[in-house]
Design a protein around this motif. Sequence first.
Motif, short mmCIF file in Angstrom:
data_model
loop_
_atom_site.label_atom_id
_atom_site.label_comp_id
_atom_site.label_asym_id
_atom_site.label_seq_id
_atom_site.Cartn_x
_atom_site.Cartn_y
_atom_site.Cartn_z
N LEU A 58 0.83 -1.20 0.00
CA LEU A 58 0.00 0.00 0.00
C LEU A 58 0.87 1.26 0.00
O LEU A 58 0.59 2.22 -0.74
N ALA A 59 1.93 1.25 0.80
CA ALA A 59 2.84 2.40 0.86
C ALA A 59 3.51 2.62 -0.50
O ALA A 59 3.68 3.76 -0.95
N PHE A 60 3.87 1.51 -1.16
CA PHE A 60 4.52 1.62 -2.47
C PHE A 60 3.61 2.32 -3.48
O PHE A 60 4.02 3.25 -4.17
N TRP A 61 2.34 1.87 -3.56
CA TRP A 61 1.44 2.45 -4.55
C TRP A 61 1.05 3.88 -4.20
O TRP A 61 0.82 4.71 -5.10
N ASN A 62 1.00 4.21 -2.93
CA ASN A 62 0.73 5.59 -2.54
C ASN A 62 1.86 6.53 -2.97
O ASN A 62 1.63 7.71 -3.24
N GLU A 63 3.08 6.00 -3.01
CA GLU A 63 4.21 6.79 -3.52
C GLU A 63 4.10 6.96 -5.04
O GLU A 63 4.40 8.03 -5.58
N GLN A 64 3.70 5.87 -5.72
CA GLN A 64 3.62 5.93 -7.18
C GLN A 64 2.59 6.95 -7.66
O GLN A 64 2.77 7.59 -8.69
N ILE A 65 1.51 7.10 -6.87
CA ILE A 65 0.44 8.01 -7.31
C ILE A 65 0.89 9.47 -7.28
O ILE A 65 0.29 10.34 -7.92
N LYS A 66 1.99 9.74 -6.54
CA LYS A 66 2.54 11.11 -6.49
C LYS A 66 3.69 11.30 -7.48
O LYS A 66 4.23 12.40 -7.59
N ASP A 67 4.08 10.23 -8.16
CA ASP A 67 5.21 10.29 -9.10
C ASP A 67 4.90 11.25 -10.24
O ASP A 67 3.83 11.17 -10.86
N PRO A 68 5.82 12.18 -10.55
CA PRO A 68 5.59 13.15 -11.65
C PRO A 68 5.32 12.49 -13.00
O PRO A 68 4.67 13.08 -13.86
N HIS A 69 5.83 11.25 -13.21
CA HIS A 69 5.59 10.56 -14.48
C HIS A 69 4.13 10.17 -14.65
O HIS A 69 3.67 9.93 -15.78
#
Length: 652
Positions: free
Chosen positions: A55-66
């Motif tokens: 869950l923590a991993f995907w929450n980081e991805q959702i903020k990724d500029p890409h």
Amino acid sequence: MKCDYQIVWLLVILCCFSCKREEKKVSNEGRLRKLAALRDTAEVQKKNADLDSRLAFWNEQIKDPHYINDPVLQSKIHYYIAGVFYGKNKLDSIKSHMHIAWELMENQAGYDAEMVLLYSGLGNIAHKEQKLHQENYYLNRAAQILYADSTLDVLPKAKTSVYFAAAQTSARLKQFQTAFEYNRKALALLPKLPNDIDAKFRGYSQMALCFFNSNSNLDSLHTYIKKMETVYQLQPDLEKEIFIADRKVGYFIKKHQIDSVFFYNRKRLSLNLTDITKNGETANSITSGSLFSIYSDIISLFINQKQIDSSSYYLKKCEEFKKKYPNVIDDEQALSLHKNLVNYLFATKQYARAEREQELLLQNNIRIYEIESARSISEMSTVINLQAKDKSIINLNATVALSQERLQSNRLWLALSALATLLAGVLAALIYYIQKQKSFRNENEKTQLEQRLLRTQMEPHFIFNTLSALQSFVRFDEKEKTLKYLNQFGRLLRSSLELSRESLVPLSDEVETLENYLSLQQMRFDDAFDYEINLHDQQELDSIYIPPMLMQPFVENALLHGIDQNAKKVRICIDFIFHDNLLEVTIIDNGKGITTHPEMEKHTSLSTTISKQRLAILAKETGLPAGIIVKSKSGEGTKITITIPFMATKIG
């Protein structure tokens, strides 16, 4: 000279469009690469058993500029977050992220593979909420998209899961043709999953259950049970063994081999008790209520075999289970226990109490049916709204795509004042087209309302006659016959309710409802007639749409005019013959012919008049001929020929 200028401007436009399309193509290719990378990452993350870490991993991805400015990629990440919450069994969080994923994706055209997974996820949510009709709608939408394009970039395992799930919900709604079709599509994909033993076992098990519940070929049922046993030998486990025993019980019930039914029910019981010993309170035998169902089945067997002491023992077991796990037992299981209690009381000659419990059982049956009907109507209303929303989304996507093309074109034309007149003409044509479409929609809605009004005049005939027969059974105190008749009537009425909102229905549904109706009438008239339904051509019945309950009044007339308790046994034959875009239905009986009694003539005339009006409306919509021909000879029988135009897709 004017022609030369037009050619030059056309070349300029084509060059500009080519540049725009090339730019769009490059952009789409970049998005597809990122989507593929996200899918690969998701497969790696699935191997991580720590759900909080995922869950923590995907929450980081959702903020990724890409990804942050791309709605399609954002939708995909929210979908994966919902998947993590699914593992955590947090329904509110699942629904929240799936809702966001859906809103981000719903206006994006050309991403059918992602829509398959979104529909499938929404179906899983509906399953958790026990909303069967919504679950069936979402899973069927996913399966239909896959069915329409087998080249979609969806993993074979995901495809089989979608097909199996859609087949399972269709079977639960007694849509057996659809269930068989989707099961077979899933089985056809199994060679791409050579090591997935569980998928093979599920497919064979679902096919066996479909053959059992649809009263189809017993040899086919036996064949799939054998296939289940073959797969079980490759990877034995307790759950598979329970499923095999359950399917064998069904097979031997159909074969009327009571000793074998007893044997495999005892085996089911032993396996379920082993499951509880192994897994305790979390055992599937408890959480699914399967142990209770087995107790109930065994009670019924013992009562039928006059083994009263044994049935009493298992009645107590059922009561203990119900008391210990009250939230596990559903309404259908509770009714089954109540019915067994009534039969036990009659078998032990406790008639006074049996009468009281019989009355309570009837009341509970009616109450549960009313609740289920209200729930089904509510769900169907939601499904209709979902269908309307999906249709509006498709239209909106088409409108957006068209608007974008026009905008690109207009930027060129606006620079050329000489073409202003052409733009005005296009605008005038567009306004005319919109007005014409609006007029057409209004006319179509008026036609649909006329058709529904005519149909409502016909359906009370059937319900009134059925209730009259039920009243007769109750008056003569035929309790078991009353219950059987009421259950059959409930299933038929539920099917009628599901179809009643539609102006056109698949021919497969209409045939199935007609079969249910004739079976019910056989009970009503004590098997005073036989019937057969013949489909002479191999047609895709699900793709042929006709008005609902168009044939039923004439079948009812065949029964009214044909059955004579003092004469020969009546036979009713219904044939479906296809001629291009026309369906010819003949209803033939060998009864006494149409009577000249005024009330009978009035009833027949009303049915014929209403049906002719409905066919006239359909003929107006399709531009194809339609009509009804009635031929009858006193003492020889009646032949009714109905010509119905149909199309491969539903009108309106």
